[in-house]
Design a protein around this motif. Structure first.
Motif, PDB file in Angstrom:
ATOM      1  N   LEU A  91     -13.563  -0.313 -11.982  1.00  0.00           N
ATOM      2  CA  LEU A  91     -13.449   0.024 -10.560  1.00  0.00           C
ATOM      3  C   LEU A  91     -12.733  -1.079  -9.789  1.00  0.00           C
ATOM      4  N   TRP A 199      -7.519  11.893  -4.035  1.00  0.00           N
ATOM      5  CA  TRP A 199      -7.807  10.597  -4.634  1.00  0.00           C
ATOM      6  C   TRP A 199      -8.795  10.719  -5.784  1.00  0.00           C
ATOM      7  N   TRP A 200      -9.883  11.460  -5.514  1.00  0.00           N
ATOM      8  CA  TRP A 200     -10.942  11.565  -6.511  1.00  0.00           C
ATOM      9  C   TRP A 200     -10.473  12.318  -7.750  1.00  0.00           C
ATOM     10  N   ARG A 201      -9.731  13.418  -7.521  1.00  0.00           N
ATOM     11  CA  ARG A 201      -9.314  14.214  -8.679  1.00  0.00           C
ATOM     12  C   ARG A 201      -8.246  13.497  -9.485  1.00  0.00           C
ATOM     13  N   ARG A 202      -7.427  12.671  -8.841  1.00  0.00           N
ATOM     14  CA  ARG A 202      -6.463  11.888  -9.614  1.00  0.00           C
ATOM     15  C   ARG A 202      -7.197  10.880 -10.493  1.00  0.00           C
ATOM     16  N   LEU A 203      -8.255  10.285  -9.921  1.00  0.00           N
ATOM     17  CA  LEU A 203      -9.043   9.325 -10.701  1.00  0.00           C
ATOM     18  C   LEU A 203      -9.710  10.035 -11.875  1.00  0.00           C
ATOM     19  N   ARG A 204     -10.292  11.196 -11.573  1.00  0.00           N
ATOM     20  CA  ARG A 204     -11.092  11.926 -12.554  1.00  0.00           C
ATOM     21  C   ARG A 204     -10.217  12.522 -13.664  1.00  0.00           C
ATOM     22  N   HIS A 205      -9.041  13.060 -13.299  1.00  0.00           N
ATOM     23  CA  HIS A 205      -8.266  13.803 -14.289  1.00  0.00           C
ATOM     24  C   HIS A 205      -7.047  13.056 -14.815  1.00  0.00           C
ATOM     25  N   THR A 207      -6.521   9.040 -14.214  1.00  0.00           N
ATOM     26  CA  THR A 207      -6.825   7.653 -14.527  1.00  0.00           C
ATOM     27  C   THR A 207      -7.863   7.531 -15.643  1.00  0.00           C
TER      28      THR A 207
END
Lengths: 299, 297
Positions: A91, A199-205, A207
């Motif tokens: 993180l 932001w969250w979905r880029r991190l989840r799917h 990154t």
């Protein structure tokens, strides 16, 4: 096999020969010897004649309350420490990887400082910071915590205290994660953004899947390390296990069985238990990794 | 994610009735701080303790026990006192001997192994590489006792040699790291040298080594710092004779003896850290490249 290939094979073996000898002398043979010791009664403190004792050491282990209590101390620390050591560097790396954060170079140097600070020095520094009136508690009081914990004297707070001390060593994990993040192709993010991923979905799917080999690598190393953890409490509390046995880690007990009580055979039994547990945990992690670790360049 | 928040801040600033320039600049500064909050927190966290020891090291012993942070007086004599109270120079000498010899031995033995694992095709290569990785993950405690007993038989316990001599037979972590780098060097280079009639060993020394300089430097630094800071190894082997101790052992013992004199303990800490920190600042780039190498799958 062509002459060339045979020559290459011969040279290969010749080049690795020193390491093979080292592996046999310092790893393979001692590993077997340690196992053999568990069936003997080697102890340097009493001069009993050497004999085969069968499963005597294992029977002792089953009835040894301290061994299991120590294993529990290690487990308790691991449960708190492992999520921190795997997730936090990731993180933090994501946070400072952002293009508009400046001073990344300097920060990287700072992250590394603890690595070159002698480990004993690091432990002493943090001990001083964590005492009743140390910096940490002064800071906590300032932000309104009326009765900050007595980190190193309270059996319930000493494990979180050790985790705090461990945070200082997260630098290399952050650097490894940063290097991993830099290697994620930017076109994946562009594509995700075009698809309207936030932001969250880029991190989840994007990154997390792309970083899964790095996360897996840090996780395995962390497991191996945590099973061997004992030097910080050894230095801080002179191996006493204070407060109230809360820091008598399994490895500390093992170390003392060997070198304080000089019970080589029983110590070997403890060492094998440690080895088997480490092996099982890493094998389970490797097995589970098939479900979540993605290698992009499978060869 | 990157540019959008900055734009909103500017828009909002523009939308509010014309404000004097100062507050706007103040807001920009605040925004800068918010953006860098994590970086700043990390910097404080990693730098704070170092500032703390440096300041404590020059305090008087009474002040070191209080929570006043800034030294009332600068007691530079604390450092001189360390040299009087401990055989610090001997410990530094031992630590240098251990670190330098172990590093040189490790390089001599590990580079050929890593090269063979990266380049030569032979039966058992995969197995050998697997064994290297397994050795890296093996808890040292599991092999400590038999190895210790053997060194005791050779009357080498009570010295640092049991930590140095094995380095002549390769170090798993270094082999792993070097191998990871060496596989990235295109095969054509060594093939060309071989066609020119260059022997395998000369190919390694003349062609491969110059190309592998960054990895070799990184591995050497890792080993050096590891030995410099090693506590477990000397704890097992250095014994009770103060003349064979390293800095880490000395520092831990110093703390036990001079428990109340925090200022002196911290002064000793500063002296133990100073050499490596200087080296680190000159070599930090090499070092960070090396850490990245460990993360490569």
């Amino acid at each position: 096999m062509s002459r060339m290939a045979r020559r290459e094979a011969r040279h290969g073996l010749l080049f690795i020969l020193p390491w093979i000898i080292g592996f046999l002398a310092f790893t393979a043979i001692p590993l077997v010897a340690t196992f053999a010791f568990t069936f003997l009664n080697i102890s340097l403190s009493e001069s009993e004649p050497l004999r085969f004792v069968g499963l005597e050491n294992y029977r002792r282990l089953l009835g040894d309350g301290q061994a299991w209590a120590s294993l529990l101390v290690t487990a308790r620390f691991a449960l708190l420490w492992l999520p921190v050591v795997v997730v936090l560097p990731f993180l933090l790396a994501v946070a400072i990887n952002s293009r508009n954060v400046r001073g990344g170079g300097l920060l990287r140097v700072l992250l590394f400082m603890p690595y070159v600070v002698p480990f004993v020095a690091g432990a002493l520094i943090w001990q001083n910071m964590l005492v009743e009136d140390g910096w940490i508690n002064s800071a906590l009081r300032r932000i309104g915590v009326a009765h900050p914990p007595s980190w190193l004297n309270d059996p319930t707070w000493v494990i979180p205290g050790l985790v705090l001390i461990g945070l200082w060593g997260l630098g290399s994990g952050i650097i490894i994660n940063l290097a991993g993040l830099r290697a994620v192709p930017t076109h994946l993010y562009d594509a995700a953004r075009l698809d309207g991923a936030g932001w969250w979905r880029r991190l989840r799917h994007v990154t997390i899947p792309m970083m899964s080999p790095v996360l897996f690598y840090t996780m395995i190393l962390a497991v191996v390390d945590v099973m061997q953890y004992f030097l910080v409490p050894l230095v801080l509390f002179d191996g006493s296990g204070d407060p109230g046995g809360a820091t008598r880690f399994f490895n500390l007990y093992l170390y003392q069985t060997f070198f304080t009580f000089q019970e080589m055979s029983y110590g070997s039994t403890l060492a094998w238990l440690l080895f088997v547990i480490t092996l099982i945990v890493t094998l389970v992690l490797f097995r589970l990794s098939r479900h979540w670790v993605h290698y992009t360049s499978e060869r | 994610m990157t540019a959008a928040p900055a734009a909103t801040v500017r828009e909002r600033a523009g939308a509010t009735p014309p404000a004097p320039a100062r507050p706007r600049r103040g807001r920009a500064a605040l925004y800068w701080i918010a953006k860098h909050a994590i970086a700043i927190a990390l910097a404080i966290m990693f730098l704070g303790p170092l500032v703390f020891i440096a300041l404590t090291a020059v305090m008087s012993d009474q002040q070191a026990l209080t929570s006043r942070l800034w030294p009332d007086a600068w007691n530079w004599s604390n450092f001189a006192e360390i040299f009087e109270k401990t055989p610090l120079l001997t410990w530094i000498g031992n630590t240098i001997m251990y670190s330098v010899l172990a590093t040189v031995f490790m390089l001599l033995s590990s580079i050929p192994v890593a090269y063979a694992l990266a380049r030569f095709r032979f039966r058992g290569r995969r197995l050998a590489f697997l064994l290297v990785i397994t050795t890296m993950m093996l808890p040292p405690q599991v092999v400590a006792v038999p190895v210790y007993l053997v060194w005791a038989r050779f009357h080498l316990t009570g010295t640092l040699w049991p930590l140095i001599i094995p380095m002549l037979l390769g170090d798993a972590f270094s082999i792993f790291l070097l191998r990871q780098f060496l596989v990235t060097i295109p095969r054509e280079y060594s093939d060309a040298a071989r066609v020119d009639g260059c022997g395998e060993f000369r190919t390694l020394v003349r062609v491969i080594l110059p190309m592998a300089k960054p990895a070799i430097a990184a591995v050497a630094l890792f080993q050096f710092f590891y030995c410099w800071n090693d506590y477990y190894g000397p704890l097992l082997y250095a014994g009770t004779d103060l003349d064979n101790w390293t800095l880490s052992l000395g520092l831990a013992a110093f703390r036990s003896v001079h428990r109340v004199q925090w200022n002196l303990t911290m002064a000793a800490t500063v002296l133990a850290m100073a050499p490596v920190i200087v080296i680190f600042f000159f070599a930090q780039k090499v070092f960070i490249e090396g850490v990245k190498l460990t993360g490569v799958k």
